[in-house]
Design an enzyme around this catalytic site. Structure first.
Site, PDB file in Angstrom:
ATOM      1  N   ASP A 287      -1.078  -9.256  -1.468  1.00 37.95           N
ATOM      2  CA  ASP A 287      -1.375  -8.112  -0.601  1.00 37.95           C
ATOM      3  C   ASP A 287      -2.388  -8.595   0.436  1.00 37.95           C
ATOM      4  OD1 ASP A 287      -2.392  -5.801   0.572  1.00 37.95           O
ATOM      5  OD2 ASP A 287      -2.365  -4.626  -1.277  1.00 37.95           O
TER       6      ASP A 287
ATOM      7  N   TYR B  80      -6.126  -2.687  -5.340  1.00 34.46           N
ATOM      8  CA  TYR B  80      -6.194  -1.406  -4.623  1.00 34.46           C
ATOM      9  C   TYR B  80      -5.841  -0.284  -5.607  1.00 34.46           C
ATOM     10  CZ  TYR B  80      -4.444   2.613  -2.145  1.00 34.46           C
ATOM     11  OH  TYR B  80      -4.198   3.912  -1.767  1.00 34.46           O
TER      12      TYR B  80
ATOM     13  N   ARG C  66      19.961   4.205   6.372  1.00 29.45           N
ATOM     14  CA  ARG C  66      19.192   3.807   5.174  1.00 29.45           C
ATOM     15  C   ARG C  66      19.373   2.315   4.892  1.00 29.45           C
ATOM     16  NH1 ARG C  66      21.498   4.150   0.417  1.00 29.45           N
ATOM     17  NH2 ARG C  66      22.476   6.176   0.673  1.00 29.45           N
TER      18      ARG C  66
ATOM     19  N   LYS D 243      -2.287   0.426   7.962  1.00 25.54           N
ATOM     20  CA  LYS D 243      -3.642  -0.012   8.335  1.00 25.54           C
ATOM     21  C   LYS D 243      -3.608  -0.734   9.686  1.00 25.54           C
ATOM     22  CE  LYS D 243      -4.265   1.551   4.170  1.00 25.54           C
ATOM     23  NZ  LYS D 243      -4.480   2.945   3.923  1.00 25.54           N
TER      24      LYS D 243
HETATM   25  C1  PLP Z   1      -5.145  -3.198   0.122  1.00 20.51           C
HETATM   26  C2  PLP Z   1      -4.178  -2.051   0.108  1.00 20.51           C
HETATM   27  N1  PLP Z   1      -2.948  -2.231  -0.380  1.00 20.51           N
HETATM   28  C3  PLP Z   1      -2.045  -1.232  -0.427  1.00 20.51           C
HETATM   29  C4  PLP Z   1      -2.347   0.036   0.015  1.00 20.51           C
HETATM   30  C5  PLP Z   1      -1.331   1.139  -0.089  1.00 20.51           C
HETATM   31  O1  PLP Z   1      -0.831   1.453   1.162  1.00 20.51           O
HETATM   32  P1  PLP Z   1      -0.263   2.890   1.562  1.00 20.51           P
HETATM   33  O2  PLP Z   1      -1.404   3.845   1.545  1.00 20.51           O
HETATM   34  O3  PLP Z   1       0.330   2.647   2.914  1.00 20.51           O
HETATM   35  O4  PLP Z   1       0.770   3.260   0.552  1.00 20.51           O
HETATM   36  C6  PLP Z   1      -3.631   0.267   0.541  1.00 20.51           C
HETATM   37  C7  PLP Z   1      -4.001   1.617   1.010  1.00 20.51           C
HETATM   38  O5  PLP Z   1      -5.165   1.903   1.251  1.00 20.51           O
HETATM   39  C8  PLP Z   1      -4.562  -0.795   0.594  1.00 20.51           C
HETATM   40  O6  PLP Z   1      -5.807  -0.623   1.072  1.00 20.51           O
END
Ligand code: PLP
Length: 369
Positions: free
Chosen positions: A165, A94, A42, A190
Site C-alpha cells: 500500500d 490502515y 463493468r 488521496k
Molecule cells: C493508507 C491507506 N490505505 C487504504 C485506505 C483506504 O482507502 P479508501 O478510503 O479509498 O477506501 C486509506 C484511507 O484512508 C489509507 O489511508
C-alpha cells in the site's frame, strides 16, 4: 518518457473522430457489438482503461485495475486468494483495511498483524498456508517505514505474494514494484485525486500472471468499479500529480522541522526527519518523504482539540492527500486502538503557502499553551 510527461500524456486516448485533445467521458454503459470494441462498462470502459494505463506506466507495472475505493482494491486482493489462506499484514495497517480483514474475512482468511520493521518477526510468522505479505509504507498514522526490498526478498524465498500500500508515497516518491513488490495498491481518494472529491482505489501488477487474472476477475465480476466520470477526473488529477507532490512534500518538511523545534511538542513522526527511526530506509527507497506527519503534544486530548480548534487553514477532518491541509486528533477516528495515544495529531499538509501554514500553527500554539 519522464514521470511528468507520463502523468500528462499517459492516460490520454483519442477515442473520437473529431480528435479532441482531452479524452471525452464515455458514459454509455454498453457498446455496439463489433470486433475489437468494448462490451459493457463493468467489464471495460475507455476512461477506466486510460486511468489504468497511466497508473500502470507510472508504477512501471504490466497492468492495473481501478476500483471504487481503496478498500475495494485491497478487498480484491484478499478475495483472489485461495480460501483458508494466511496473510501477514502490518500491526499498524490502515485501520479500515485491518477492520475489513478482521470482520468480513473472519473465519475465511487468517491474518497475523506483525511489526514489519522487525524481519525476524516476519520470518517467524510465515506458515505453510501463508500466501500474502501486505506492506504499508509509510504507514498510517504512525509513519512507520518498512524496508520493501528486504521484505520482498523474504517473501520471494517463501513463495509469498508481496503487495504494498503506497498511498502515502504515490508513484512519484516510491516505486514499490522496482523494489521487489508484486502488487502496488493506492487509495486514489488521496493524492491521486488530490482534491478530496473522489473515492477510488487502484492496483498495479508487475506481471500479468494467474493471480493477477484472479484479481481482474474480482474487479469485473464483483464489479466494485469506479464510474467513468471518476476515472476521467482521476486521469485529469494525475496530470499535476508530480508537481503537487513536490509542493506537498516541501511544505511538510518545513512544518516537521517547525513542530520538532516546539517545546510543547513531545515527538514528531515524519520520515524526512533524520531523528525518525525509518529515515535511512526511507531515503533508500523513496525519492522524497511525502506530506503526511503525526505529532504528540505535551498535553492531553483536550489541549490537542483546543490547538486544532484554533487553526484557520487546517480543517479538522479525516482523510488526506488533498491540496488543502487537514488535521485531526487521530483517536477520534481510531478509537479503542491502544497504539494511538489520545493526544496524537495527524496532519495532511496541503499546498498552501507554507509561511501561512506555519504562522497559523504558531498562533494556535501560542493561544493554547
Ligand atoms: C493508507 C491507506 N490505505 C487504504 C485506505 C483506504 O482507502 P479508501 O478510503 O479509498 O477506501 C486509506 C484511507 O484512508 C489509507 O489511508
Amino acid at each position: 518518457m519522464k514521470i511528468e510527461t507520463i502523468a500528462v500524456h499517459g492516460g490520454n486516448v483519442v477515442t473520437d473522430q473529431l480528435k479532441p485533445v482531452i479524452q471525452p467521458i464515455t458514459l454509455s454503459t454498453t457498446f455496439k457489438h463489433q470486433e475489437d470494441s468494448m462490451l459493457y462498462t463493468r467489464l471495460e470502459n475507455p476512461n477506466r482503461k486510460s486511468l489504468e494505463a497511466v497508473m500502470s506506466t507510472l508504477e512501471g507495472g504490466a497492468d492495473a485495475a481501478a476500483f471504487s475505493s481503496g478498500n475495494a482494491a485491497g478487498n480484491a486482493v484478499f478475495q483472489a486468494l485461495p480460501a483458508g489462506s494466511h496473510i501477514i499484514a502490518p500491526d499498524d495497517m490502515y485501520h479500515g483495511m485491518k477492520m475489513l480483514l478482521q470482520t468480513v474475512y473472519a473465519g475465511k482468511i487468517e491474518v497475523d498483524f506483525i511489526d514489519l520493521t522487525q524481519s525476524e518477526k516476519v520470518l517467524q510468522a510465515i506458515k505453510p498456508k501463508t500466501k500474502l505479505l501486505w506492506i504499508e509504507t509509510p504507514s498510517n498514522p504512525l509513519l512507520k517505514i518498512s524496508d520493501i526490498r528486504s521484505l520482498a526478498s523474504i517473501g520471494k524465498e517463501n513463495n509469498l505474494i508481496i503487495a504494498c500500500d503506497s498511498t502515502f508515497a504515490t508513484p512519484i516518491f516510491q516505486q514499490a514494484l522496482a523494489l521487489g513488490a508484486d502488487l502496488v495498491m493506492h487509495s486514489s481518494t488521496k493524492y491521486i485525486s488530490g482534491h478530496s472529491d473522489i473515492l477510488g482505489g487502484i492496483l498495479v501488477s508487475k506481471e500479468k500472471n494467474v493471480f493477477w487474472e484472479s484479481i481482474k476477475n474480482v474487479q469485473k465480476l464483483a464489479g466494485a468499479v469506479p464510474s467513468p466520470m471518476d476515472c476521467y477526473l482521476l486521469t485529469r488529477s494525475i496530470k499535476t500529480l508530480p508537481y503537487r507532490m513536490r509542493a506537498h512534500s516541501a511544505n511538510a518538511k518545513k512544518i516537521a522541522v517547525f513542530l520538532d523545534g516546539k517545546q510543547e511538542v513531545e515527538k514528531v513522526f515524519y520520515p524526512g526527519l533524520p531523528s525518525h527511526k525509518g529515515f535511512e530506509t526511507a531515503r533508500n527507497q523513496m525519492s522524497d518523504f511525502g506530506a503526511m506527519l503525526s505529532f504528540l503534544i505535551k498535553g492531553n486530548a483536550d489541549e490537542a482539540d483546543s490547538l486544532i480548534g484554533k487553526l484557520k487553514y487546517f480543517s479538522d477532518a479525516t482523510s488526506l492527500g488533498g491540496v488543502e491541509s487537514l488535521i485531526e486528533r487521530r483517536s477520534k477516528v481510531q478509537a479503542n486502538d491502544s497504539s494511538i495515544p489520545d493526544q496524537l495529531i495527524r496532519m495532511s499538509v496541503g499546498i498552501e503557502n507554507c509561511d501561512d501554514l506555519i504562522a497559523d500553527l504558531d498562533q494556535a500554539f501560542k493561544a493554547t499553551f
